[in-house]
Design a protein around this motif. Structure first.
Motif, PDB file in Angstrom:
ATOM      1  N   UNK A 170       0.884  -1.236  -0.030  1.00 12.00           N
ATOM      2  CA  UNK A 170      -0.082   0.023  -0.206  1.00 12.00           C
ATOM      3  C   UNK A 170       0.846   1.395  -0.176  1.00 12.00           C
ATOM      4  N   UNK A 171       0.454   2.134  -0.884  1.00  4.21           N
ATOM      5  CA  UNK A 171       1.124   3.617  -0.889  1.00  4.21           C
ATOM      6  C   UNK A 171       0.533   4.747  -0.159  1.00  4.21           C
ATOM      7  N   UNK A 172       1.224   5.413   0.856  1.00  7.37           N
ATOM      8  CA  UNK A 172       0.608   6.500   1.529  1.00  7.37           C
ATOM      9  C   UNK A 172       1.755   7.789   1.193  1.00  7.37           C
ATOM     10  N   UNK A 173       1.101   8.564   0.399  1.00  7.67           N
ATOM     11  CA  UNK A 173       2.158   9.572  -0.109  1.00  7.67           C
ATOM     12  C   UNK A 173       1.322  11.009  -0.037  1.00  7.67           C
ATOM     13  N   UNK A 174       2.118  11.873   0.190  1.00  7.63           N
ATOM     14  CA  UNK A 174       1.582  13.196   0.232  1.00  7.63           C
ATOM     15  C   UNK A 174       1.172  14.017  -1.219  1.00  7.63           C
ATOM     16  N   UNK A 175       1.504  13.170  -2.204  1.00 12.72           N
ATOM     17  CA  UNK A 175       0.797  13.608  -3.413  1.00 12.72           C
ATOM     18  C   UNK A 175      -0.593  14.061  -3.207  1.00 12.72           C
ATOM     19  N   UNK A 176      -1.138  14.962  -4.013  1.00 10.78           N
ATOM     20  CA  UNK A 176      -2.352  15.114  -4.062  1.00 10.78           C
ATOM     21  C   UNK A 176      -3.533  14.245  -4.465  1.00 10.78           C
ATOM     22  N   UNK A 177      -4.592  14.266  -3.602  1.00 12.19           N
ATOM     23  CA  UNK A 177      -5.699  13.350  -4.295  1.00 12.19           C
ATOM     24  C   UNK A 177      -6.213  13.778  -5.306  1.00 12.19           C
ATOM     25  N   UNK A 178      -6.075  15.285  -5.868  1.00  5.36           N
ATOM     26  CA  UNK A 178      -6.712  15.620  -6.955  1.00  5.36           C
ATOM     27  C   UNK A 178      -5.935  15.250  -8.165  1.00  5.36           C
ATOM     28  N   UNK A 179      -4.930  14.591  -7.844  1.00  2.30           N
ATOM     29  CA  UNK A 179      -3.917  14.243  -8.905  1.00  2.30           C
ATOM     30  C   UNK A 179      -3.629  12.662  -8.657  1.00  2.30           C
ATOM     31  N   UNK A 180      -4.742  11.973  -8.426  1.00  6.25           N
ATOM     32  CA  UNK A 180      -4.649  10.487  -8.445  1.00  6.25           C
ATOM     33  C   UNK A 180      -4.136   9.767  -9.469  1.00  6.25           C
ATOM     34  N   UNK A 181      -4.808  10.093 -10.700  1.00  2.00           N
ATOM     35  CA  UNK A 181      -4.625   9.343 -11.729  1.00  2.00           C
ATOM     36  C   UNK A 181      -2.971   9.560 -12.250  1.00  2.00           C
ATOM     37  N   UNK A 182      -2.439  10.647 -12.159  1.00  2.00           N
ATOM     38  CA  UNK A 182      -1.340  10.730 -12.451  1.00  2.00           C
ATOM     39  C   UNK A 182      -0.192  10.129 -11.547  1.00  2.00           C
ATOM     40  N   UNK A 183      -0.438   9.941 -10.357  1.00  2.00           N
ATOM     41  CA  UNK A 183       0.190   9.187  -9.186  1.00  2.00           C
ATOM     42  C   UNK A 183       0.057   7.698  -9.572  1.00  2.00           C
ATOM     43  N   UNK A 184      -1.056   7.219  -9.902  1.00  2.00           N
ATOM     44  CA  UNK A 184      -1.289   5.936 -10.287  1.00  2.00           C
ATOM     45  C   UNK A 184      -0.387   5.552 -11.560  1.00  2.00           C
ATOM     46  N   UNK A 185      -0.516   6.439 -12.573  1.00  2.00           N
ATOM     47  CA  UNK A 185       0.484   6.134 -13.756  1.00  2.00           C
ATOM     48  C   UNK A 185       1.937   6.153 -13.519  1.00  2.00           C
ATOM     49  N   UNK A 186       2.378   7.105 -12.685  1.00  2.00           N
ATOM     50  CA  UNK A 186       3.524   7.197 -12.375  1.00  2.00           C
ATOM     51  C   UNK A 186       4.106   6.027 -11.918  1.00  2.00           C
ATOM     52  N   UNK A 187       3.309   5.603 -10.806  1.00  2.00           N
ATOM     53  CA  UNK A 187       3.894   4.258 -10.291  1.00  2.00           C
ATOM     54  C   UNK A 187       3.937   3.128 -11.090  1.00  2.00           C
ATOM     55  N   UNK A 188       2.850   2.913 -12.050  1.00  2.00           N
ATOM     56  CA  UNK A 188       2.863   2.158 -12.809  1.00  2.00           C
ATOM     57  C   UNK A 188       4.095   1.966 -13.787  1.00  2.00           C
ATOM     58  N   UNK A 198       6.768   3.202 -13.597  1.00  2.00           N
ATOM     59  CA  UNK A 198       8.041   2.960 -12.808  1.00  2.00           C
ATOM     60  C   UNK A 198       8.221   1.503 -12.500  1.00  2.00           C
ATOM     61  N   UNK A 199       7.329   0.798 -12.653  1.00  2.00           N
ATOM     62  CA  UNK A 199       7.030  -0.525 -12.362  1.00  2.00           C
ATOM     63  C   UNK A 199       6.814  -1.216 -11.018  1.00  2.00           C
ATOM     64  N   UNK A 200       6.297  -0.031 -10.415  1.00  2.00           N
ATOM     65  CA  UNK A 200       6.206  -0.353  -9.103  1.00  2.00           C
ATOM     66  C   UNK A 200       4.787  -1.301  -8.772  1.00  2.00           C
ATOM     67  N   UNK A 201       3.841  -1.001  -9.760  1.00  2.00           N
ATOM     68  CA  UNK A 201       2.743  -1.941  -9.604  1.00  2.00           C
ATOM     69  C   UNK A 201       1.503  -1.063 -10.022  1.00  2.00           C
ATOM     70  N   UNK A 202       0.296  -1.750 -10.044  1.00  2.00           N
ATOM     71  CA  UNK A 202      -1.052  -1.004 -10.192  1.00  2.00           C
ATOM     72  C   UNK A 202      -1.596  -0.857  -8.781  1.00  2.00           C
ATOM     73  N   UNK A 203      -1.953   0.336  -8.500  1.00  2.00           N
ATOM     74  CA  UNK A 203      -2.633   0.953  -7.354  1.00  2.00           C
ATOM     75  C   UNK A 203      -3.959   1.710  -7.539  1.00  2.00           C
ATOM     76  N   UNK A 204      -4.775   1.473  -6.772  1.00  2.00           N
ATOM     77  CA  UNK A 204      -6.157   2.230  -6.778  1.00  2.00           C
ATOM     78  C   UNK A 204      -6.301   3.116  -5.720  1.00  2.00           C
ATOM     79  N   UNK A 205      -6.575   4.425  -5.866  1.00  2.00           N
ATOM     80  CA  UNK A 205      -6.810   5.697  -5.052  1.00  2.00           C
ATOM     81  C   UNK A 205      -7.935   4.919  -4.192  1.00  2.00           C
ATOM     82  N   UNK A 206      -7.790   5.070  -2.889  1.00  2.00           N
ATOM     83  CA  UNK A 206      -8.692   4.773  -1.786  1.00  2.00           C
ATOM     84  C   UNK A 206      -8.651   3.260  -1.389  1.00  2.00           C
ATOM     85  N   UNK A 207      -7.910   2.719  -1.967  1.00  2.00           N
ATOM     86  CA  UNK A 207      -7.818   1.061  -1.590  1.00  2.00           C
ATOM     87  C   UNK A 207      -6.513   0.740  -1.306  1.00  2.00           C
TER      88      UNK A 207
END
Length: 254
Positions: A118-136, A138-147
């Motif tokens: 699970x990722x807990x970061x101070x990136x903005x919730x308004x930029x969730x899609x961008x953060x999900x794509x950045x992690x993906x 970089x090969x870190x994995x697929x993450x879903x905001x709120x879960x």
């Protein structure tokens, strides 16, 4: 970012994190490593597992990924930090951040042990899609905001992370917390009223000293954050100040 020594240090740290999580996952833990809301590092108590699935919680920036794109831009432009530029980076930086050395191998081991990442970061919730794509990307994995991805704005405590850690702990037993700043472990460590010395002393309190490397893990961040705060006398206390001994005068020969 370019240091071979830093890469080695990160790989060593990630091997330790993965080894700890593997061992802990096989031991059927009865409590996690998230502080209860009514406790603090000086007198800690921890949330119970209660049969919940196991999770390891990670910060993102400078913990899972190195933000080479944004940090390179700031360095080239001579900018310390600019919120508007960082906001744009969160939205558009996918593919320009790289995994921390050792992270991918460590995450593979953690997931193979049956532990949810699970990722807990101070990136903005308004930029969730961008953060999900950045992690993906970089090969870190697929993450879903709120879960499996929690962001600033998901809880009412702003940049504090205890609220989000509480939300995560409603569904998971958190057996490892990993970040590059002490606030990734517990908010009291980031109390701005603490002096540099007081903050360091808090990490050395007997009640929590044994947790470092055993559930609580901090990776080095020499670039930004509370770890590099402090004036000259905070970092180099007056009692330690030293000057070379003046050389003996050479006799004059007539």
């Amino acid at each position: 970012y370019g240091s071979a020594e830093a890469g080695v240090a990160m790989r060593q740290a990630w091997a330790s994190i993965a080894g700890y999580v593997e061992a802990k996952a096989s031991s059927a833990p009865t409590q996690g490593v998230v502080l209860t809301p009514d406790s603090a590092p000086a007198q800690p108590s921890f949330l119970a597992c209660e049969g919940k699935p196991l999770a390891a919680v990670f910060d993102a920036d400078e913990t899972l990924i190195w933000n080479l794109g944004s940090m390179g831009y700031f360095a080239r432009e001579g900018i310390a930090f600019a919120p508007a530029i960082w906001d744009n980076w969160e939205k558009t930086g996918a593919g320009k951040a790289v995994p921390i050395p050792g992270a991918l191998a460590g995450l593979d081991r953690i997931r193979a042990a049956g532990v949810t990442v699970i990722v807990n970061t101070n990136r903005s919730a308004g930029n969730a899609a961008g953060t999900e794509e950045t992690l993906r990307a970089a090969g870190i994995g697929d993450f879903s905001h709120g879960s499996t991805l929690f962001l600033r704005g998901d809880a009412p405590d702003g940049s504090g992370k205890d609220g989000r850690r509480g939300m995560i702990s409603e569904n998971y037993c958190v057996i490892a917390l990993v970040g590059d700043q002490l606030g990734d472990i517990a908010d009291p460590f980031n109390d701005k009223a603490l002096s540099v010395a007081e903050r360091r002393a808090m990490t050395e309190a007997p009640a929590v000293a044994s947790l470092w490397g055993n559930g609580w893990f901090v990776l080095p961040n020499p670039v930004y954050g509370p770890s590099i705060r402090g004036g000259f006398d905070d970092v180099f206390p007056p009692a330690t100040q030293w000057e070379p001994t003046p050389p003996a005068e050479t006799p004059t020969i007539n």
